[in-house]
Design a protein around this motif. Sequence first.
Motif, PDB file in Angstrom:
ATOM      1  N   UNK A  49      53.616  54.721  12.575  1.00  0.00           N
ATOM      2  CA  UNK A  49      53.852  55.281  13.906  1.00  0.00           C
ATOM      3  C   UNK A  49      54.828  56.448  13.823  1.00  0.00           C
ATOM      4  N   UNK A  50      54.464  57.561  14.470  1.00  0.00           N
ATOM      5  CA  UNK A  50      55.310  58.743  14.465  1.00  0.00           C
ATOM      6  C   UNK A  50      54.711  59.824  15.322  1.00  0.00           C
ATOM      7  N   UNK A  51      55.423  60.932  15.421  1.00  0.00           N
ATOM      8  CA  UNK A  51      54.986  62.014  16.303  1.00  0.00           C
ATOM      9  C   UNK A  51      55.527  63.330  15.750  1.00  0.00           C
ATOM     10  N   UNK A  52      54.666  64.352  15.717  1.00  0.00           N
ATOM     11  CA  UNK A  52      55.104  65.671  15.265  1.00  0.00           C
ATOM     12  C   UNK A  52      56.264  66.194  16.107  1.00  0.00           C
ATOM     13  N   UNK A  53      56.267  65.813  17.371  1.00  0.00           N
ATOM     14  CA  UNK A  53      57.317  66.287  18.276  1.00  0.00           C
ATOM     15  C   UNK A  53      58.604  65.472  18.153  1.00  0.00           C
ATOM     16  N   UNK A  54      58.624  64.495  17.255  1.00  0.00           N
ATOM     17  CA  UNK A  54      59.818  63.702  16.960  1.00  0.00           C
ATOM     18  C   UNK A  54      60.071  63.780  15.456  1.00  0.00           C
ATOM     19  N   UNK A  55      60.704  64.844  14.989  1.00  0.00           N
ATOM     20  CA  UNK A  55      60.884  65.090  13.545  1.00  0.00           C
ATOM     21  C   UNK A  55      61.519  63.944  12.778  1.00  0.00           C
ATOM     22  N   UNK A  56      62.337  63.124  13.455  1.00  0.00           N
ATOM     23  CA  UNK A  56      62.997  62.014  12.772  1.00  0.00           C
ATOM     24  C   UNK A  56      62.007  60.965  12.280  1.00  0.00           C
ATOM     25  N   UNK A  57      60.789  60.965  12.817  1.00  0.00           N
ATOM     26  CA  UNK A  57      59.796  59.959  12.430  1.00  0.00           C
ATOM     27  C   UNK A  57      58.979  60.392  11.208  1.00  0.00           C
ATOM     28  N   UNK A  58      59.147  61.618  10.758  1.00  0.00           N
ATOM     29  CA  UNK A  58      58.268  62.164   9.722  1.00  0.00           C
ATOM     30  C   UNK A  58      58.648  61.753   8.300  1.00  0.00           C
ATOM     31  N   UNK A  59      59.933  61.599   8.032  1.00  0.00           N
ATOM     32  CA  UNK A  59      60.367  61.306   6.664  1.00  0.00           C
ATOM     33  C   UNK A  59      59.809  59.975   6.171  1.00  0.00           C
ATOM     34  N   UNK A  60      59.797  58.948   7.035  1.00  0.00           N
ATOM     35  CA  UNK A  60      59.267  57.638   6.641  1.00  0.00           C
ATOM     36  C   UNK A  60      57.764  57.732   6.364  1.00  0.00           C
ATOM     37  N   UNK A  61      57.062  58.521   7.173  1.00  0.00           N
ATOM     38  CA  UNK A  61      55.615  58.672   6.991  1.00  0.00           C
ATOM     39  C   UNK A  61      55.289  59.384   5.681  1.00  0.00           C
ATOM     40  N   UNK A  62      56.185  60.247   5.221  1.00  0.00           N
ATOM     41  CA  UNK A  62      55.943  61.061   4.029  1.00  0.00           C
ATOM     42  C   UNK A  62      56.454  60.420   2.741  1.00  0.00           C
ATOM     43  N   UNK A  63      57.105  59.283   2.839  1.00  0.00           N
ATOM     44  CA  UNK A  63      57.672  58.628   1.648  1.00  0.00           C
ATOM     45  C   UNK A  63      56.562  58.246   0.668  1.00  0.00           C
ATOM     46  N   UNK A  64      56.649  58.753  -0.561  1.00  0.00           N
ATOM     47  CA  UNK A  64      55.661  58.438  -1.588  1.00  0.00           C
ATOM     48  C   UNK A  64      54.346  59.191  -1.464  1.00  0.00           C
ATOM     49  N   UNK A  65      54.261  60.128  -0.535  1.00  0.00           N
ATOM     50  CA  UNK A  65      53.019  60.873  -0.293  1.00  0.00           C
ATOM     51  C   UNK A  65      52.927  62.079  -1.235  1.00  0.00           C
ATOM     52  N   UNK A  66      51.741  62.277  -1.824  1.00  0.00           N
ATOM     53  CA  UNK A  66      51.523  63.398  -2.741  1.00  0.00           C
ATOM     54  C   UNK A  66      50.807  64.574  -2.087  1.00  0.00           C
ATOM     55  N   UNK A  67      49.983  64.290  -1.062  1.00  0.00           N
ATOM     56  CA  UNK A  67      49.237  65.354  -0.384  1.00  0.00           C
ATOM     57  C   UNK A  67      49.169  65.072   1.106  1.00  0.00           C
TER      58      UNK A  67
END
Length: 331
Positions: A49-67
């Motif tokens: 769960x996250x939102x582009x308009x809520x930057x604080x939610x993006x780091x968790x979504x990107x953890x371990x992501x390569x692309x």
Amino acid sequence: MNLLVVGATGTLGRQVTRRALDEGFQVRCLVRNPRKASFLKEWGAELVQGDLCEPDTLSAALAGIEAVIDTATARPTDPQGIKEVDWEGKVALIQAAKTAGVQRFIFFSILNADQHSDVPLMEIKNCTELFLKESGLNYTVFRLCGFMQGLISQYAIPILDGQTVWVTGEASPVAYMDTQDIAKLAVRAISVPEAENRILPAVGSRAWSGYEIIRLCERLGDREAKIARMPLGFLRLMRRITRFFQWGQNVADRLAFAEVQASGKPLTASMDEVYLLLGLDPKETTTLESYMQDYFSRILKKLKELDYERDKNKKKRSKKTPSKSSSQSNG
């Protein structure tokens, strides 16, 4: 490879998710409402769960992501406008991806975005392209011009229902592409080093005008279309009016983009280099004729089945209902 799809519940995003899963990627989807995105989880994707308009939610979504494959864009009915989603949100996503050490970033822009600084959506797409190029990420930008999926509600359904089909301005020919084929290009680009740091078109095999599509639908549906022409001046007037209202900002921005589509200038590009670069066969790309043929064959078959069931039920009811004469004799 671990892949994050942004905008995964949208028309293009769900096809990207499906394609990536089919090709063996570990897919994570950034979603605002996990309940509405439950079908993605059923396919095998992980939901965050996250939102582009809520930057604080993006780091968790990107953890371990390569692309990352970013398919998100503001809808006309969204509370946030294209400035918040397509610019500020994308800047936040690109910065977060850079911080997270993402290796590849796939972004979808609009064909000729760099030629229309007066159109808000195209100007923002062009600025995002420039920001992505300067970010230091390995990127691939695909410039789109239209989805075949949108033609169903714009042309096919109104013609089948006997409703009016609106054609705007000079009805620019557009090289529409099936979202499944766009997804194939995007997912393939992740694994092709030669596609790094490139801006590529993603368009169909030929450009179709609105009138050509209408004639195709008339032939396939065996129906005559009711056509109404909307003057370009009316579009501009509506754009000016809606700009006065807060709720109309997204609508006004989309109307500005509609003016480009109504200019009469074809929206198309050569795909020869793209297919060669990605090692794909252009003959496997869906044509508009085959896409529409498939839709009309399925919908007309369904309509015939419904007519058959309706007639069968009508006959059953007539047999159960006693005639007037038999009712009188029994009385």
